[in-house]
Design an enzyme around this catalytic site. Structure first.
Site, mmCIF file in Angstrom:
data_model
loop_
_atom_site.group_PDB
_atom_site.id
_atom_site.type_symbol
_atom_site.label_atom_id
_atom_site.label_comp_id
_atom_site.label_asym_id
_atom_site.label_seq_id
_atom_site.Cartn_x
_atom_site.Cartn_y
_atom_site.Cartn_z
ATOM 1 N N ASP A 15 -25.472 -20.433 -35.467
ATOM 2 C CA ASP A 15 -26.720 -20.466 -34.702
ATOM 3 C C ASP A 15 -27.422 -21.790 -34.988
ATOM 4 O O ASP A 15 -26.878 -22.663 -35.664
ATOM 5 C CB ASP A 15 -27.594 -19.257 -35.049
ATOM 6 C CG ASP A 15 -28.008 -19.205 -36.520
ATOM 7 O OD1 ASP A 15 -27.893 -20.239 -37.234
ATOM 8 O OD2 ASP A 15 -28.454 -18.139 -36.958
ATOM 9 N N ALA A 16 -28.637 -21.951 -34.526
ATOM 10 C CA ALA A 16 -29.372 -23.208 -34.690
ATOM 11 C C ALA A 16 -29.649 -23.549 -36.151
ATOM 12 O O ALA A 16 -29.870 -24.711 -36.489
ATOM 13 C CB ALA A 16 -30.692 -23.145 -33.915
#
Length: 138
Positions: A15-16
């Site tokens: 994810d980020a």
């Protein structure tokens, strides 16, 4: 017998925040299951089973427990072993960890059923596959 499959966590797996996205553990486990079958049944790959036996494995049930997060660039190890082989399904245990002896990231129990690739109806696992998978349990 326990099959060991190694991989690495890539940017697309995270994810980020650089943490492995929860669904990616299913991908890692799927790759390991494919390699388990390729190792145990070298003359009967999943594609060969589909062509010759008209049989494909489908996931009937997965239980996954997330223990710790994986991170970008981690080397991961997936250990897969056959727990039970029945006429219409196979039960597997998979453990995903960081490296060979690192933290356990996730534990999975996977039940794969067999269906006819043409009719999509449940079918029996071929005797040769049953025998090979059961022999791997020793």
């Amino acid at each position: 017998m326990e099959l060991i499959f190694r991989s690495r966590v890539y940017f697309s797996d995270t994810d980020a925040g650089g943490i492995v996205y929860h669904g990616k553990y299913l991908d890692f486990a799927e790759h390991a299951r494919t390699e388990l079958l390729r190792t145990l049944l070298p003359s009967l790959s999943q594609n060969a089973l589909k062509e010759t036996e008209k049989m494909i494995f489908v996931i009937k049930e997965i239980n996954i427990v997330y223990e710790k997060p994986g991170y970008l660039d981690d080397e991961i190890t997936v250990r897969t072993k056959v727990l039970k082989v029945q006429r219409f399904s196979v039960l597997l245990e998979q453990t995903i960890s960081r490296g060979d002896d690192g933290d356990v990231l996730a534990k999975l129990t996977v039940k794969a059923a067999t269906i006819n690739s043409l009719t999509k109806q449940i079918m029996m696992v071929p005797d040769e596959v049953i025998a090979t998978l059961r022999a791997s349990m020793d």
